[in-house]
Design a protein around this motif. Structure first.
Motif, PDB file in Angstrom:
ATOM      1  N   SER A  23       0.839  -1.204   0.000  1.00  0.00           N
ATOM      2  CA  SER A  23       0.000   0.000   0.000  1.00  0.00           C
ATOM      3  C   SER A  23       0.869   1.248   0.000  1.00  0.00           C
ATOM      4  CB  SER A  23      -0.905   0.031   1.231  1.00  0.00           C
ATOM      5  OG  SER A  23      -1.894  -0.938   1.141  1.00  0.00           O
ATOM      6  N   ASP A  24       1.934   1.214   0.783  1.00  0.00           N
ATOM      7  CA  ASP A  24       2.858   2.353   0.808  1.00  0.00           C
ATOM      8  C   ASP A  24       3.451   2.595  -0.570  1.00  0.00           C
ATOM      9  OD1 ASP A  24       2.386   2.668   3.508  1.00  0.00           O
ATOM     10  OD2 ASP A  24       4.222   1.645   4.131  1.00  0.00           O
ATOM     11  N   LYS A  25       3.777   1.524  -1.286  1.00  0.00           N
ATOM     12  CA  LYS A  25       4.361   1.657  -2.625  1.00  0.00           C
ATOM     13  C   LYS A  25       3.340   2.234  -3.608  1.00  0.00           C
ATOM     14  CE  LYS A  25       7.767  -1.912  -1.846  1.00  0.00           C
ATOM     15  NZ  LYS A  25       9.002  -1.171  -1.954  1.00  0.00           N
ATOM     16  N   VAL A  26       2.084   1.849  -3.480  1.00  0.00           N
ATOM     17  CA  VAL A  26       1.038   2.435  -4.328  1.00  0.00           C
ATOM     18  C   VAL A  26       0.884   3.917  -4.005  1.00  0.00           C
ATOM     19  CG1 VAL A  26      -1.447   2.445  -4.836  1.00  0.00           C
ATOM     20  CG2 VAL A  26      -0.196   0.272  -4.726  1.00  0.00           C
ATOM     21  N   ASN A  27       0.907   4.262  -2.727  1.00  0.00           N
ATOM     22  CA  ASN A  27       0.823   5.676  -2.343  1.00  0.00           C
ATOM     23  C   ASN A  27       2.023   6.462  -2.868  1.00  0.00           C
ATOM     24  OD1 ASN A  27      -1.702   5.753  -1.028  1.00  0.00           O
ATOM     25  ND2 ASN A  27      -0.799   4.836   0.791  1.00  0.00           N
ATOM     26  N   GLN A  28       3.212   5.862  -2.860  1.00  0.00           N
ATOM     27  CA  GLN A  28       4.391   6.508  -3.440  1.00  0.00           C
ATOM     28  C   GLN A  28       4.184   6.731  -4.940  1.00  0.00           C
ATOM     29  OE1 GLN A  28       7.496   3.733  -2.503  1.00  0.00           O
ATOM     30  NE2 GLN A  28       8.078   4.800  -0.623  1.00  0.00           N
ATOM     31  N   TYR A  29       3.626   5.736  -5.608  1.00  0.00           N
ATOM     32  CA  TYR A  29       3.347   5.858  -7.037  1.00  0.00           C
ATOM     33  C   TYR A  29       2.380   7.012  -7.294  1.00  0.00           C
ATOM     34  CZ  TYR A  29       1.700   4.954 -11.720  1.00  0.00           C
ATOM     35  OH  TYR A  29       1.352   5.113 -13.039  1.00  0.00           O
ATOM     36  N   PHE A  30       1.295   7.075  -6.515  1.00  0.00           N
ATOM     37  CA  PHE A  30       0.317   8.144  -6.701  1.00  0.00           C
ATOM     38  C   PHE A  30       0.929   9.520  -6.430  1.00  0.00           C
ATOM     39  CE2 PHE A  30      -3.597   5.235  -5.955  1.00  0.00           C
ATOM     40  CZ  PHE A  30      -3.720   5.015  -7.311  1.00  0.00           C
ATOM     41  N   THR A  31       1.782   9.627  -5.432  1.00  0.00           N
ATOM     42  CA  THR A  31       2.475  10.893  -5.166  1.00  0.00           C
ATOM     43  C   THR A  31       3.341  11.276  -6.360  1.00  0.00           C
ATOM     44  OG1 THR A  31       2.449  10.518  -2.786  1.00  0.00           O
ATOM     45  CG2 THR A  31       4.114  12.052  -3.623  1.00  0.00           C
ATOM     46  N   ALA A  32       4.054  10.299  -6.899  1.00  0.00           N
ATOM     47  CA  ALA A  32       4.901  10.551  -8.075  1.00  0.00           C
ATOM     48  C   ALA A  32       4.050  10.890  -9.294  1.00  0.00           C
ATOM     49  CB  ALA A  32       5.781   9.337  -8.350  1.00  0.00           C
ATOM     50  N   GLN A  33       2.893  10.240  -9.434  1.00  0.00           N
ATOM     51  CA  GLN A  33       2.001  10.525 -10.566  1.00  0.00           C
ATOM     52  C   GLN A  33       1.484  11.956 -10.484  1.00  0.00           C
ATOM     53  OE1 GLN A  33      -1.278   7.777 -11.053  1.00  0.00           O
ATOM     54  NE2 GLN A  33      -2.226   9.019 -12.634  1.00  0.00           N
ATOM     55  N   LYS A  34       1.104  12.408  -9.285  1.00  0.00           N
ATOM     56  CA  LYS A  34       0.628  13.789  -9.134  1.00  0.00           C
ATOM     57  C   LYS A  34       1.728  14.791  -9.482  1.00  0.00           C
ATOM     58  CE  LYS A  34      -1.114  13.231  -4.953  1.00  0.00           C
ATOM     59  NZ  LYS A  34      -1.803  13.502  -3.677  1.00  0.00           N
ATOM     60  N   ALA A  35       2.976  14.450  -9.175  1.00  0.00           N
ATOM     61  CA  ALA A  35       4.095  15.339  -9.522  1.00  0.00           C
ATOM     62  C   ALA A  35       4.270  15.433 -11.034  1.00  0.00           C
ATOM     63  CB  ALA A  35       5.384  14.847  -8.870  1.00  0.00           C
ATOM     64  N   VAL A  36       3.967  14.354 -11.754  1.00  0.00           N
ATOM     65  CA  VAL A  36       4.078  14.345 -13.214  1.00  0.00           C
ATOM     66  C   VAL A  36       2.920  15.116 -13.852  1.00  0.00           C
ATOM     67  CG1 VAL A  36       3.938  12.823 -15.246  1.00  0.00           C
ATOM     68  CG2 VAL A  36       5.435  12.224 -13.336  1.00  0.00           C
ATOM     69  N   GLU A  37       1.761  15.061 -13.224  1.00  0.00           N
ATOM     70  CA  GLU A  37       0.556  15.698 -13.773  1.00  0.00           C
ATOM     71  C   GLU A  37       0.372  17.093 -13.192  1.00  0.00           C
ATOM     72  OE1 GLU A  37      -2.014  11.655 -14.515  1.00  0.00           O
ATOM     73  OE2 GLU A  37      -2.299  12.733 -12.640  1.00  0.00           O
ATOM     74  N   HIS A  38       1.325  17.937 -13.455  1.00  0.00           N
ATOM     75  CA  HIS A  38       1.337  19.271 -12.883  1.00  0.00           C
ATOM     76  C   HIS A  38       1.929  20.237 -13.906  1.00  0.00           C
ATOM     77  CE1 HIS A  38       2.398  22.492 -10.061  1.00  0.00           C
ATOM     78  NE2 HIS A  38       1.499  21.959  -9.262  1.00  0.00           N
ATOM     79  N   LEU A  39       1.490  21.454 -13.879  1.00  0.00           N
ATOM     80  CA  LEU A  39       1.946  22.470 -14.819  1.00  0.00           C
ATOM     81  C   LEU A  39       3.472  22.603 -14.836  1.00  0.00           C
ATOM     82  CD1 LEU A  39       1.261  24.804 -16.774  1.00  0.00           C
ATOM     83  CD2 LEU A  39       1.049  26.280 -14.772  1.00  0.00           C
ATOM     84  N   HIS A  40       4.085  22.495 -13.688  1.00  0.00           N
ATOM     85  CA  HIS A  40       5.537  22.687 -13.577  1.00  0.00           C
ATOM     86  C   HIS A  40       6.304  21.371 -13.492  1.00  0.00           C
ATOM     87  CE1 HIS A  40       4.621  26.892 -13.178  1.00  0.00           C
ATOM     88  NE2 HIS A  40       3.805  26.616 -12.172  1.00  0.00           N
ATOM     89  N   SER A  41       5.749  20.293 -14.006  1.00  0.00           N
ATOM     90  CA  SER A  41       6.413  18.990 -13.977  1.00  0.00           C
ATOM     91  C   SER A  41       7.691  19.018 -14.803  1.00  0.00           C
ATOM     92  CB  SER A  41       5.476  17.910 -14.525  1.00  0.00           C
ATOM     93  OG  SER A  41       4.322  17.819 -13.729  1.00  0.00           O
ATOM     94  N   ARG A  42       8.638  18.196 -14.378  1.00  0.00           N
ATOM     95  CA  ARG A  42       9.931  18.120 -15.051  1.00  0.00           C
ATOM     96  C   ARG A  42      10.214  16.673 -15.454  1.00  0.00           C
ATOM     97  NH1 ARG A  42      13.542  18.750 -10.824  1.00  0.00           N
ATOM     98  NH2 ARG A  42      11.863  18.024  -9.542  1.00  0.00           N
ATOM     99  N   THR A  43      11.176  16.498 -16.304  1.00  0.00           N
ATOM    100  CA  THR A  43      11.588  15.152 -16.718  1.00  0.00           C
ATOM    101  C   THR A  43      11.982  14.317 -15.510  1.00  0.00           C
ATOM    102  OG1 THR A  43      12.352  16.049 -18.826  1.00  0.00           O
ATOM    103  CG2 THR A  43      13.162  13.877 -18.227  1.00  0.00           C
ATOM    104  N   GLN A  44      12.600  14.943 -14.514  1.00  0.00           N
ATOM    105  CA  GLN A  44      12.997  14.228 -13.299  1.00  0.00           C
ATOM    106  C   GLN A  44      11.785  13.633 -12.583  1.00  0.00           C
ATOM    107  OE1 GLN A  44      16.171  13.496 -12.164  1.00  0.00           O
ATOM    108  NE2 GLN A  44      15.025  12.172 -10.777  1.00  0.00           N
ATOM    109  N   ASP A  45      10.633  14.306 -12.666  1.00  0.00           N
ATOM    110  CA  ASP A  45       9.408  13.779 -12.056  1.00  0.00           C
ATOM    111  C   ASP A  45       8.996  12.473 -12.727  1.00  0.00           C
ATOM    112  OD1 ASP A  45       9.123  15.967 -10.241  1.00  0.00           O
ATOM    113  OD2 ASP A  45       8.233  17.162 -11.856  1.00  0.00           O
ATOM    114  N   VAL A  46       9.144  12.405 -14.045  1.00  0.00           N
ATOM    115  CA  VAL A  46       8.847  11.168 -14.779  1.00  0.00           C
ATOM    116  C   VAL A  46       9.826  10.077 -14.362  1.00  0.00           C
ATOM    117  CG1 VAL A  46       8.780  10.082 -17.061  1.00  0.00           C
ATOM    118  CG2 VAL A  46       7.790  12.356 -16.732  1.00  0.00           C
ATOM    119  N   ASP A  47      11.097  10.417 -14.269  1.00  0.00           N
ATOM    120  CA  ASP A  47      12.107   9.438 -13.849  1.00  0.00           C
ATOM    121  C   ASP A  47      11.825   8.919 -12.444  1.00  0.00           C
ATOM    122  OD1 ASP A  47      13.398   9.755 -16.288  1.00  0.00           O
ATOM    123  OD2 ASP A  47      14.851  11.204 -15.495  1.00  0.00           O
ATOM    124  N   ASN A  48      11.386   9.799 -11.545  1.00  0.00           N
ATOM    125  CA  ASN A  48      11.055   9.379 -10.174  1.00  0.00           C
ATOM    126  C   ASN A  48       9.895   8.386 -10.177  1.00  0.00           C
ATOM    127  OD1 ASN A  48      13.034  11.126  -9.227  1.00  0.00           O
ATOM    128  ND2 ASN A  48      11.583  12.730  -8.664  1.00  0.00           N
TER     129      ASN A  48
END
Length: 143
Positions: A23-48
């Motif tokens: 569950s923690d890993k899914v929550n980490q994924y969702f946190t990373a997904q929200k970072a990618v789906e943002h106006l100021h997202s960066r390539t590093q967010d995709v890599d994370n």
């Protein structure tokens, strides 16, 4: 008898702590997904986000007959990078099993001008995450 009871307790504890870590890993994924789906997202967010997946992970969307490799998934993420305003993920329920987590959630987004997607606010989504050696090996959307 005491040894038998101790083994059952130890097994129950290890199983629940392992499931919690999924569950923690899914929550980490969702946190990373929200970072990618943002106006100021960066390539590093995709890599994370992709760092949470196994090298041979697949991303599936049966409703669209879509099956993507990790590389194909990355191309899609990079294509949409910075095109969102901001998205959120509101988890309603998680069901944990052996090497898998099923999640029911909402995924509301706003565009770059701040307009909310009213349909996305209401659409309940279901996604299956399967794991291999502690990393996500499969993401399958059922919506």
């Amino acid at each position: 008898m005491k040894l038998h009871l101790a083994l059952i307790c130890a097994l129950a504890w290890s199983t629940s702590s392992y499931a919690t870590s999924l569950s923690d890993k899914v929550n980490q994924y969702f946190t990373a997904q929200k970072a990618v789906e943002h106006l100021h997202s960066r390539t590093q967010d995709v890599d994370n986000l992709l760092a949470l997946l196994t090298p041979n992970a697949t991303f599936e969307h049966p409703s669209f007959n879509a099956v993507q490799s990790k590389d194909e998934y990355k191309k899609g993420l990079l294509y949409y990078l910075g095109k969102y305003g901001k998205c959120d993920i509101k988890v309603q329920r998680m069901i944990e099993g052996l090497n898998a987590v099923m999640v029911e959630y909402f995924h509301p987004c706003v565009d770059q001008k701040g307009n909310a997607d009213s349909e996305g606010e209401k659409q309940k989504l279901v996604t299956l995450f399967e794991f291999e050696k502690g990393k996500i090996n499969l993401i399958r959307h059922y919506f």
